[in-house]
Design an enzyme around this catalytic site. Structure first.
Site, PDB file in Angstrom:
ATOM      1  N   PHE A  96       0.957  -1.136   0.012  1.00 62.99           N
ATOM      2  CA  PHE A  96       0.096  -0.050  -0.213  1.00 62.99           C
ATOM      3  C   PHE A  96       0.806   1.237   0.049  1.00 62.99           C
ATOM      4  O   PHE A  96       0.432   2.529   0.450  1.00 62.99           O
ATOM      5  CB  PHE A  96      -0.955   0.153   1.066  1.00 62.99           C
ATOM      6  CG  PHE A  96      -0.122   0.124   2.554  1.00 62.99           C
ATOM      7  CD1 PHE A  96       0.016   1.164   3.245  1.00 62.99           C
ATOM      8  CD2 PHE A  96       0.101  -1.465   3.080  1.00 62.99           C
ATOM      9  CE1 PHE A  96       0.273   1.111   4.657  1.00 62.99           C
ATOM     10  CE2 PHE A  96       0.516  -1.201   4.448  1.00 62.99           C
ATOM     11  CZ  PHE A  96       0.762  -0.230   4.946  1.00 62.99           C
ATOM     12  N   SER A 163      15.197   9.135   5.455  1.00 63.18           N
ATOM     13  CA  SER A 163      16.797   8.851   5.295  1.00 63.18           C
ATOM     14  C   SER A 163      16.801   8.032   4.037  1.00 63.18           C
ATOM     15  O   SER A 163      16.361   6.952   3.987  1.00 63.18           O
ATOM     16  CB  SER A 163      17.432   8.481   6.474  1.00 63.18           C
ATOM     17  OG  SER A 163      16.981   7.380   7.068  1.00 63.18           O
ATOM     18  N   TYR A 164      17.545   8.359   3.070  1.00 60.98           N
ATOM     19  CA  TYR A 164      17.759   7.369   2.034  1.00 60.98           C
ATOM     20  C   TYR A 164      19.094   6.780   2.058  1.00 60.98           C
ATOM     21  O   TYR A 164      20.239   6.981   2.212  1.00 60.98           O
ATOM     22  CB  TYR A 164      18.316   8.609   0.601  1.00 60.98           C
ATOM     23  CG  TYR A 164      18.646   7.729  -0.610  1.00 60.98           C
ATOM     24  CD1 TYR A 164      18.142   6.809  -0.913  1.00 60.98           C
ATOM     25  CD2 TYR A 164      19.584   8.276  -1.583  1.00 60.98           C
ATOM     26  CE1 TYR A 164      18.470   5.877  -1.928  1.00 60.98           C
ATOM     27  CE2 TYR A 164      19.798   7.973  -2.563  1.00 60.98           C
ATOM     28  CZ  TYR A 164      19.227   6.521  -3.033  1.00 60.98           C
ATOM     29  OH  TYR A 164      19.775   5.995  -3.973  1.00 60.98           O
ATOM     30  N   ALA A 165      18.746   5.368   2.272  1.00 60.67           N
ATOM     31  CA  ALA A 165      19.733   4.258   2.495  1.00 60.67           C
ATOM     32  C   ALA A 165      20.413   4.048   1.047  1.00 60.67           C
ATOM     33  O   ALA A 165      19.774   3.034   0.419  1.00 60.67           O
ATOM     34  CB  ALA A 165      19.191   3.085   3.370  1.00 60.67           C
ATOM     35  N   ASP A 208      10.167  -9.027  12.673  1.00 61.76           N
ATOM     36  CA  ASP A 208      10.336  -9.329  11.219  1.00 61.76           C
ATOM     37  C   ASP A 208      11.937  -9.079  10.771  1.00 61.76           C
ATOM     38  O   ASP A 208      12.051  -8.403   9.831  1.00 61.76           O
ATOM     39  CB  ASP A 208       9.326  -8.625  10.393  1.00 61.76           C
ATOM     40  CG  ASP A 208       9.351  -9.440   9.003  1.00 61.76           C
ATOM     41  OD1 ASP A 208       9.801 -10.411   9.121  1.00 61.76           O
ATOM     42  OD2 ASP A 208       8.913  -8.712   7.927  1.00 61.76           O
ATOM     43  N   GLU A 212      16.583  -8.507   4.509  1.00 61.51           N
ATOM     44  CA  GLU A 212      15.796  -7.598   3.365  1.00 61.51           C
ATOM     45  C   GLU A 212      15.469  -6.415   4.323  1.00 61.51           C
ATOM     46  O   GLU A 212      15.264  -5.101   3.653  1.00 61.51           O
ATOM     47  CB  GLU A 212      14.755  -8.273   3.004  1.00 61.51           C
ATOM     48  CG  GLU A 212      14.838  -9.256   2.100  1.00 61.51           C
ATOM     49  CD  GLU A 212      13.370  -9.980   1.769  1.00 61.51           C
ATOM     50  OE1 GLU A 212      12.727  -9.733   0.981  1.00 61.51           O
ATOM     51  OE2 GLU A 212      13.161 -11.049   2.451  1.00 61.51           O
TER      52      GLU A 212
END
Length: 559
Positions: A96, A163-165, A208, A212
């Site tokens: 979503f 934040s852009y990893a 979890d 990933e």
């Protein structure tokens, strides 16, 4: 009666310190809801709530006269809008939401902006997950977790500036290099341990944790993400468990399967699975479907491959324990002190991990037999070498210069005899045939070669048995190099096509010794072993085909 989208959003005090899942490649969000979860996003605020314009408000009533007269409040900073950003590539898509790379026009700063459709959130009953991630992320302030910088909205969407990893998922690197060496495994395990210690200290269970959901920033430090299924344990409650089934099959703890509950120690089980995967290249519990995986988990049915680092093995064995109260690092085992004191971490300085320079990612390829030798490969060096693969008149002399360049010549002129002498299991053709000769070869192959069924009617140029490695595991495969070009690999026992090594201009073979050779591709390195000790012949033939494809056919190089 269902609320309208505007009514929903009016009831949601979106905070400037609140975020949903920020993973560039968000994992699938589960459909289960927590017992007692509100069916809608509550209109109340958290302990430090926000009004719709992002201002902070105390949860308790105030007698301050200024707060009773909003007109006298100082002006608030303007909320950001979509037009303040230049949106770029899609980083990931969830059930979503979509995460998009965006650059703020005023500052030129890059963010990963998560975009959510308000109407879809209501329709798909995703409100509890929005609430959960909001509550969790509002409590986190640590360098090993994703950070929310701002939120804004328009009529149809919610926007979260994260934040852009830049370096993506940890899983990508496990798949690329197979298995980490001991130094890399130790460092990244230590960062995960440090993050979990902080998270559990806040009374939060991730539930979890997996490669990933562990991202890597520009400096290659971890940033854990995806809190849609996390659980905040109430400090007023004695309950230390969450009673719902969430998670990913390979990393699910046994107590979740047997008792339908998770605790902080469940994250430690997942940590054990991740350490195993960093070293071995695959998770410890593997099977054809989730049911069989679950059976292996509750029976603690897994094994360590040879050459698994001894200290790492001891640590994994102390984490993959069926009794959640016996896992190293849990509260019943005196917490994180004993875990951080484990001999595997003896060279780790815990105080400033986020300021240390991470080690270069290096693949670990131990010898598979006594007459072989260990191989190590540096990921950064590999990427730099891809630059020499560009096909042009000025750089052709650099292309694949590490292996021989002369073409083999066919002896004799009797094509029928040549075909007759070919081995049906292992052979190599030269590339000097006429079209008529190729037609005869293909006819012979179609009529008598048992591997023809796997190569889509392409002429096989070289084939033979190899051991294909993935991490510390190796499986026998029949490798088939064909025109096209293609590199197929087949299960020789079950006669099943298992996959294909993708061809591109960046593909590069590399012989490490007589038996071992690598096939480097942009997204993965394939580790292969020729039991006959002719790795250099495989590299030479792959080079021939590469040169014919990209040097003899310039158009192929720019496709």
């Amino acid at each position: 009666m269902a609320r309208t989208t505007s009514q929903l959003y009016d009831a949601v005090p979106i905070q400037s310190s609140v975020v949903l899942c920020s993973c560039p490649s968000p994992s699938m969000v589960r459909s289960q809801t927590e017992p007692g979860s509100s069916p809608g996003i509550p209109s109340g605020v958290s302990r430090q709530g926000s009004t719709m314009d992002g201002t902070t408000a105390e949860a308790r009533p105030s007698t301050n006269p200024l707060q009773q007269h909003p007109a006298q409040l100082p002006p608030q900073p303007r909320k950001k809008r979509p037009e303040d950003f230049k949106f770029g590539k899609i980083l990931g898509e969830g059930s979503f939401s979509t995460v998009v790379l965006a650059r703020e026009l005023a500052t030129s700063r890059e963010y990963a902006i998560k975009i959510l459709e308000k109407r879809h959130i209501i329709k798909e009953n995703k409100v509890p997950y929005v609430t959960r991630e909001r509550d969790v992320m509002s409590r986190l302030d640590h360098p090993f977790f994703v950070k929310l910088y701002f939120t804004f909205q328009d009529d149809e969407k919610l926007y979260f500036g994260l934040s852009y990893a830049k370096n993506g998922e940890l899983l990508k690197y496990i798949r690329k290099i197979g298995s980490f060496d001991e130094t890399c495994t130790r460092f990244y395990t230590a960062e995960i341990v440090s993050a979990l210690e902080y998270l559990h200290g806040k009374g939060i269970i991730h539930r979890d944790l997996k490669p990933e959901n562990i991202l890597l920033n520009e400096d290659m430090h971890i940033q854990i993400t995806d809190f849609g299924t996390a659980k905040v344990l109430s400090p007023e409650s004695k309950q230390a468990r969450a009673n719902s089934f969430v998670g990913t099959a390979q990393y699910v703890s046994p107590e979740l399967l047997t008792e339908k509950s998770a605790c902080k120690s469940s994250d430690l089980w997942a940590l054990g699975c991740i350490i195993y995967q960093l070293v071995a290249g695959l998770p410890p519990f593997r099977a054809g479907n989730e049911y069989l995986i679950f059976q292996k988990i509750i029976k603690l049915e897994y094994h360590f491959p040879e050459k698994f680092f001894p200290k790492a093995r001891d640590l994994v064995e102390k984490l993959l324990v069926l009794d959640a109260t016996k896992r190293l690092g849990c509260e019943e085992m005196e917490g994180y002190g004993p875990l951080k004191a484990h001999p595997f971490f003896e060279t780790i300085t815990w105080e400033n991990l986020h300021q240390q320079t991470p080690p270069k990612l290096t693949a670990y390829l131990p010898a598979m037999s006594e007459d072989d030798e260990d191989c190590y490969g540096n990921y950064d060096n590999l990427l730099s070498q891809f630059g020499f693969m560009q096909v042009s008149s000025s750089s052709s002399s650099h292309s694949l210069s590490t292996v021989e360049t002369s073409l083999p010549q066919r002896s004799g002129s009797n094509i029928e005899q040549y075909i007759h002498d070919l081995d049906t299991n292992s052979f190599e053709l030269d590339l000097q045939f006429s079209e008529d000769e190729k037609r005869l070869l293909l006819e012979k192959q179609a009529g008598g070669n048992p591997w023809h069924q796997f190569v889509e009617n392409n002429l096989i140029l070289k084939m033979g048995p190899v051991d294909k490695r993935k991490g510390l595991f190796a499986r026998r495969r029949q490798l088939l190099l064909t025109e096209g070009p293609h590199l197929y690999y087949v299960d020789p026992v079950n006669k099943v096509l298992k996959g294909e090594i993708p061809w591109s201009q960046e593909l590069r073979p590399e012989a490490k010794n007589f038996k071992t050779f690598f096939v480097h591709t942009p997204n993965r390195t394939y580790y292969l072993m020729d039991p006959s000790g002719n790795a250099h012949k495989w590299c030479r033939k792959i080079q021939e085909v590469w040169r014919q494809q990209y040097q003899s056919n310039p158009d192929a190089a720019v496709q």
